[in-house]
Design a protein around this motif. Structure first.
Motif, mmCIF file in Angstrom:
data_model
loop_
_atom_site.group_PDB
_atom_site.id
_atom_site.type_symbol
_atom_site.label_atom_id
_atom_site.label_comp_id
_atom_site.label_asym_id
_atom_site.label_seq_id
_atom_site.Cartn_x
_atom_site.Cartn_y
_atom_site.Cartn_z
ATOM 1 N N GLY A 15 0.802 -1.218 0.000
ATOM 2 C CA GLY A 15 0.000 0.000 0.000
ATOM 3 C C GLY A 15 0.827 1.256 0.000
ATOM 4 O O GLY A 15 0.356 2.323 0.420
ATOM 5 N N ILE A 16 2.065 1.182 -0.485
ATOM 6 C CA ILE A 16 2.983 2.326 -0.511
ATOM 7 C C ILE A 16 3.238 2.723 -1.959
ATOM 8 O O ILE A 16 3.546 1.867 -2.801
ATOM 9 C CB ILE A 16 4.325 1.963 0.166
ATOM 10 C CG1 ILE A 16 4.096 1.593 1.637
ATOM 11 C CG2 ILE A 16 5.320 3.121 0.056
ATOM 12 C CD1 ILE A 16 5.324 1.007 2.311
ATOM 13 N N ASP A 17 3.108 4.010 -2.249
ATOM 14 C CA ASP A 17 3.364 4.515 -3.601
ATOM 15 C C ASP A 17 4.854 4.755 -3.775
ATOM 16 O O ASP A 17 5.341 5.877 -3.676
ATOM 17 C CB ASP A 17 2.563 5.808 -3.836
ATOM 18 C CG ASP A 17 2.603 6.250 -5.298
ATOM 19 O OD1 ASP A 17 3.356 5.653 -6.092
ATOM 20 O OD2 ASP A 17 1.879 7.219 -5.637
ATOM 21 N N GLY A 18 5.578 3.675 -4.009
ATOM 22 C CA GLY A 18 7.016 3.774 -4.164
ATOM 23 C C GLY A 18 7.440 4.551 -5.393
ATOM 24 O O GLY A 18 8.477 5.216 -5.393
ATOM 25 N N MET A 19 6.640 4.480 -6.463
ATOM 26 C CA MET A 19 6.998 5.200 -7.682
ATOM 27 C C MET A 19 6.934 6.707 -7.482
ATOM 28 O O MET A 19 7.698 7.446 -8.107
ATOM 29 C CB MET A 19 6.097 4.772 -8.839
ATOM 30 C CG MET A 19 6.496 3.444 -9.463
ATOM 31 S SD MET A 19 8.228 3.392 -10.017
ATOM 32 C CE MET A 19 8.209 4.624 -11.326
ATOM 33 N N ALA A 20 6.041 7.179 -6.626
ATOM 34 C CA ALA A 20 6.003 8.616 -6.333
ATOM 35 C C ALA A 20 7.321 9.039 -5.687
ATOM 36 O O ALA A 20 7.886 10.090 -6.020
ATOM 37 C CB ALA A 20 4.828 8.948 -5.425
ATOM 38 N N ALA A 21 7.812 8.214 -4.770
ATOM 39 C CA ALA A 21 9.083 8.518 -4.123
ATOM 40 C C ALA A 21 10.235 8.445 -5.131
ATOM 41 O O ALA A 21 11.130 9.297 -5.141
ATOM 42 C CB ALA A 21 9.328 7.547 -2.973
ATOM 43 N N PHE A 22 10.212 7.435 -6.000
ATOM 44 C CA PHE A 22 11.265 7.293 -7.003
ATOM 45 C C PHE A 22 11.275 8.492 -7.948
ATOM 46 O O PHE A 22 12.333 9.067 -8.228
ATOM 47 C CB PHE A 22 11.053 6.003 -7.791
ATOM 48 C CG PHE A 22 12.054 5.790 -8.893
ATOM 49 C CD1 PHE A 22 13.334 5.360 -8.606
ATOM 50 C CD2 PHE A 22 11.709 6.007 -10.219
ATOM 51 C CE1 PHE A 22 14.267 5.159 -9.612
ATOM 52 C CE2 PHE A 22 12.628 5.805 -11.241
ATOM 53 C CZ PHE A 22 13.913 5.378 -10.934
ATOM 54 N N ARG A 23 10.088 8.903 -8.425
ATOM 55 C CA ARG A 23 10.025 10.035 -9.352
ATOM 56 C C ARG A 23 10.478 11.327 -8.683
ATOM 57 O O ARG A 23 11.184 12.133 -9.307
ATOM 58 C CB ARG A 23 8.608 10.180 -9.899
ATOM 59 C CG ARG A 23 8.238 9.127 -10.941
ATOM 60 C CD ARG A 23 6.925 9.463 -11.639
ATOM 61 N NE ARG A 23 5.794 9.363 -10.714
ATOM 62 C CZ ARG A 23 5.051 8.275 -10.562
ATOM 63 N NH1 ARG A 23 5.320 7.186 -11.264
ATOM 64 N NH2 ARG A 23 4.030 8.262 -9.725
ATOM 65 N N SER A 24 10.093 11.534 -7.439
ATOM 66 C CA SER A 24 10.515 12.763 -6.758
ATOM 67 C C SER A 24 12.030 12.790 -6.583
ATOM 68 O O SER A 24 12.675 13.831 -6.722
ATOM 69 C CB SER A 24 9.820 12.897 -5.397
ATOM 70 O OG SER A 24 10.224 11.882 -4.490
#
Length: 357
Positions: free
Chosen positions: A317-326
């Protein structure tokens, strides 16, 4: 782990000698010996805190893993086993999914200063980091020297030579090493020396300082300088309950000490790298590199796998791609420095903006 498991350690802490009148003593716990480079930085922090408080706030250290464990230190601090301690979210048994994976987002952030600033960008843009650190007050973030490939009996001169090697590696490198045919494992660094000496593993992904600080020059024969990115992570913390028990003046001193602690860690890491490489050369460790094309190939695989690892966090349930993109947007635009404007404190150390976690 149930609270009862911490009871013997809590009783041990309670038996410590009492503080003199007007003095608050904080216990500090680390798995490293007092002579390790990390511990030397810890001691610089302790000296600053005592000096800044006029001796009214003192640190009582516990070294060599006597009080905190490597894989449960975050939970132990939450339960008050020690007041302050060295934490390694990348080895935690659970609850640090994004903290583990975000360390693989740092390609291009090659200096320790850049790593610390990029971590703050990632933490500011992704509230999940704060959730994983709930119950802790972060007192220092740590980066590190770029790692290479340390091996015992077989040299690595190209990516093809990684095939079949059983290597200790951090979480963010497991899949990229698997794609290159290696057999990566994750274990605390404190266990690596004996594992190499016994032939349990063929080597380790580690920076050059480990040849001296962890005595790898005694068991390794080869070092390849393949530039493997290094991520930053919160590395020193205090239980939030203990933090809240302090006076505003004491909390202000510890907040100010963060820049001192991080600067001391950076100095010790750089000095340790130079000493470690000198030790490797003196001990006859064969040092080599890889062709530029091989380095570019590795960098591409590294980012490909970082993105895949980020996507895999969906199952938690973690948006890892948001963290990667940032993270990648910050690196491409060199915007990460803006996330952590610095100021000089009274000691002259470079101090990051206030920690928000």
């Amino acid at each position: 782990m149930r609270f009862a498991a911490f009871l013997p350690l809590l009783l041990l802490a309670a038996c410590a000698r009492p503080a003199p009148p007007g003095v608050t003593i904080l216990t500090y716990a680390s798995p490293y010996s007092p002579n390790h480079p990390f511990s030397k930085a810890d001691q610089a922090w302790m000296a600053f805190v005592e000096q800044k408080s006029g001796g009214r706030l003192r640190i009582r250290p516990s070294w060599s893993g006597a009080l905190l464990s490597s894989d449960m230190s975050m939970e132990e601090l939450r339960h008050g086993v020690a007041d302050v301690g060295l934490i390694t979210p990348i080895y935690a048994r659970g609850g640090t999914h994004l903290l583990r994976i975000q360390t693989g987002f740092y390609s291009g952030a090659d200096s320790i200063e850049a790593q610390l600033a990029l971590y703050r960008c990632i933490a500011a843009a992704n509230p999940e980091i704060g959730h994983e650190l709930e119950g802790l007050k972060v007192l220092a973030v740590q980066g590190g020297s770029l790692a290479g490939v340390v091996t015992t009996g077989r040299p690595v001169r190209s990516l093809t030579d990684l095939r079949g090697l059983r290597l200790r590696a951090p979480t963010e490198l497991l899949t990229v090493l698997e794609s290159l045919g290696a057999d990566p494992v994750n274990m605390p660094m404190a266990d690596v020396y004996s594992a190499m000496a016994k032939g349990v593993i063929d080597g380790v992904i580690a920076p050059g300082d480990t040849f001296r600080s962890l005595h790898f020059a005694e068991v390794a024969g080869y070092y390849n300088t393949l530039a493997i990115p290094r991520g930053a992570y919160p590395a020193r913390a205090m239980g939030m309950a203990r933090w809240n028990s302090l006076t505003p003046e004491q909390r202000a001193i510890l907040t100010q000490s963060q820049g001192v602690w991080e600067a001391a860690l950076s100095r010790e890491i750089v000095a340790a790298f130079d000493k470690g490489m000198e030790e490797a050369r003196k001990s006859g460790v064969a040092i080599s590199g890889v062709p530029a094309a091989e380095q570019r190939r590795f960098d591409a695989l590294y980012l490909r796998d970082a993105a895949a690892n980020a996507r895999a966090l969906d199952r938690f349930g973690i948006d890892g791609m948001a963290a990667f993109r940032s993270a990648r947007a910050s690196v491409r635009g060199k915007n990460y420095i803006k996330c952590a404007p610095s100021q000089a404190d009274a000691t002259g150390a470079r101090k990051p903006a206030s920690e928000t976690l």
